[in-house]
Design a protein around this motif. Structure first.
Motif, short mmCIF file in Angstrom:
data_model
loop_
_atom_site.label_atom_id
_atom_site.label_comp_id
_atom_site.label_asym_id
_atom_site.label_seq_id
_atom_site.Cartn_x
_atom_site.Cartn_y
_atom_site.Cartn_z
N LEU A 49 0.84 -1.20 0.00
CA LEU A 49 0.00 0.00 0.00
C LEU A 49 0.88 1.25 0.00
CD1 LEU A 49 -2.66 1.58 0.34
CD2 LEU A 49 -2.57 1.05 2.81
N LEU A 53 1.14 4.43 -2.71
CA LEU A 53 1.00 5.84 -2.33
C LEU A 53 2.26 6.62 -2.68
CD1 LEU A 53 -0.66 5.22 1.15
CD2 LEU A 53 -1.79 6.29 -0.82
N ILE A 143 -8.13 10.13 -1.27
CA ILE A 143 -7.86 8.68 -1.18
C ILE A 143 -9.15 7.89 -1.04
CG2 ILE A 143 -6.74 6.90 0.25
CD1 ILE A 143 -4.82 8.55 -1.50
N TYR A 149 -8.01 1.84 -2.86
CA TYR A 149 -7.27 2.25 -1.66
C TYR A 149 -8.07 1.95 -0.40
CZ TYR A 149 -3.22 4.64 -3.76
OH TYR A 149 -2.05 4.92 -4.42
#
Lengths: 347, 347
Positions: A49, A53, A143, A149
């Protein structure tokens, strides 16, 4: 919301010479694992993750700037520029420090104003001349608009309200802790492979000790003693010996460094001691990126920090040693950035 | 140095309806391998070199923009923006087309002004509002200053003078030919997996044929007949039925398209028919990126190209079908960008 290091070591010239005179200086290899904070354990899902990002330009106002834009992990962890370019072509005030091995630093940013990678990651996203998002809520909203996400945050951090600015920073920091470069020629030498260093690099290794560079560029990351804990900064005045031609030539005193964080007079022109790891890949040099070559950077440091005029040969040997600190870069696969399901989020 | 397609097919409305009335329309899966030009055979070393160049921002004037900045392979091959941002925060005039499956296109750019990926790759590097390098010689000089590139060019292309602008383009194009996304739900359906499409997508598949979309969005790439060879463009007037509210709302006629290449009156507002592959990931839509959602894009196309008012249900079903054209993205490892050996090249 400035972080002021709890304890920091602002070396005076006297301290440096005290350290230099200590003949038991020991070179150290890079530890295999950097410190990992208890409140942000690393998991494969969190690292994945964080990788997404880190590379996602949608974390910037107009979708043009990602963490990687200035801290390019395909290169030396920087952007090859004196100062970085953020949204709307705005230039930053300082040169982007490398993200490689930043996990070993005890404070972050040139002026050490963040204790941890987590705190550091929160800065550039909201900086109006870097990624330019207006506030934390806007980042969280952006987000949350990306379903891929949201499901990952729920899985990694648990619960319905897991997309938070803190958790965004935690994920990015977890990915950054993977960005380490072990096994440089220097590390192999330290571990017993005596042929790993060239003659020049070997001479350079002795020189950085005898000349005094390792007074500050110490520890396995060459950025401060291994004994320091996360949050304990290791600073030095730069120039320590003001008055040389370099002060003006490279505008060395224009930026007040740590003073801008603490407002203490003694902190004027104090800077976190930067790592030497992969320094051959991070030109141009210094907090303002004013010096285009590593050789010139070594010459300037000799004069401004140790009041020594290094010879051409000494500079060449020290550069050869610094080159031996380029590590092995891990193979990383590209992240797939979660899609926005048929809608555009920027513009 | 504009390329004018040798033969191109500028569809009139009459042609569209002739195609639509042909009931033998056959959906086709994406071929496993795109066309590869005889004068640019693919080798692993060339693909690797091309990958480095594709991701290297040093191919831009100030080291801030790489091919990937606008054609992001971690996402849908575009930049999520209506128009892209180049050096000095300059905005381009058109939306970045996806690089994914561009290898199957018979002409490149929205107006088809390049016949091949090789020709296309040469454009943005020198475009003053994209990557902004002043001329071919400056690009070659920049690359020659990076030793790790020089050795690769010598190995890949042979000879001492192998760093040329042509070879830079050839390497980039070779990497781009790897950027294909097979095995979408649609492809699996075509190959016999009848459960691969949802009910909505199945209805949408029938609709794009019966409504007339596949008159132009035909062939395995939904961008023109499979029979076309590289260099043969497949164009359509957009809007084909001018006069709807969308002309003004989305400024559809402001850019003259193919006319800007050929200067022929008949080519005003003619555009290369874009692929539907991964279209769900490339919002916002159209040459000017003026439409933020795929549903609205479908509605606009129905009206402007087929003079039909699509119902909400028809739009939803067609969008479901278009979503089924999102393919499988290959796992790619990051390139290591060759370093500049202790010197900075930009600024």
């Amino acid at each position: 919301m400035k972080y002021i290091p709890k304890a920091y070591f602002a070396l005076t010239c006297a301290t440096i010479f005290a350290i230099v005179s200590n003949t038991s200086f020991a070179f150290e290899a890079l530890p295999a694992v950097p410190p990992i904070p208890k409140d942000n354990p690393m998991t494969p899902e969190k690292i994945e993750l964080g990788k997404q990002l880190f590379f996602d330009p949608r974390l910037s106002k107009d979708g043009t700037v990602s963490c990687n834009s200035c801290h390019n992990v395909m290169a030396g962890g920087t952007d090859s520029r004196s100062v970085s370019v953020g949204v709307d072509a705005q230039k930053g005030g300082r040169s982007a420090p490398t993200v490689w091995n930043a996990a070993y630093l005890t404070v972050q940013f040139w002026d050490g104003r963040a204790a941890t990678l987590e705190d550091q990651a929160k800065g550039p996203i909201l900086n109006p001349i870097e990624m330019g998002m207006p506030d934390e809520a806007s980042v969280v909203k952006r987000i949350k608009e990306i379903p891929g996400y949201v499901t990952q945050f729920e899985k990694v951090f648990g619960g319905k309200d897991s997309v938070t600015y803190d958790n965004i920073a935690k994920a990015i920091a977890s990915f950054e802790r993977m960005l380490i470069t072990p096994n440089s020629a220097f590390d192999r030498y330290i571990k017993g492979d005596k042929g790993a260093l060239s003659k020049e690099a070997n001479r350079g290794m002795k020189l950085v000790e005898s000349v005094g560079c390792t007074g500050c560029h110490t520890g396995p990351n060459f950025a401060g003693p291994a004994s320091l804990s996360i949050g304990e900064g290791f600073f030095q005045k730069f120039p320590a010996f003001p008055g040389s031609k370099y002060d003006k030539k490279h505008a060395l005193m224009a930026d007040l460094g740590l003073y801008s964080v603490t407002n203490k007079k003694a902190d004027k022109n104090m800077w976190r001691v930067p790592t030497w790891r992969n320094v051959a890949l991070t030109a141009p040099y210094f907090h303002n990126g004013s010096v285009p070559t590593l050789g010139e950077a070594v010459r300037v440091m000799g004069k401004t920090q140790l009041n020594k005029e290094l010879s051409d040969k000494e500079v060449t040997d020290i550069v050869a040693f610094l080159n031996s600190l380029t590590g092995e870069f891990p193979e990383i696969t590209f992240p797939r950035l979660p899609d926005t399901l048929n809608i555009s989020l920027v513009d």
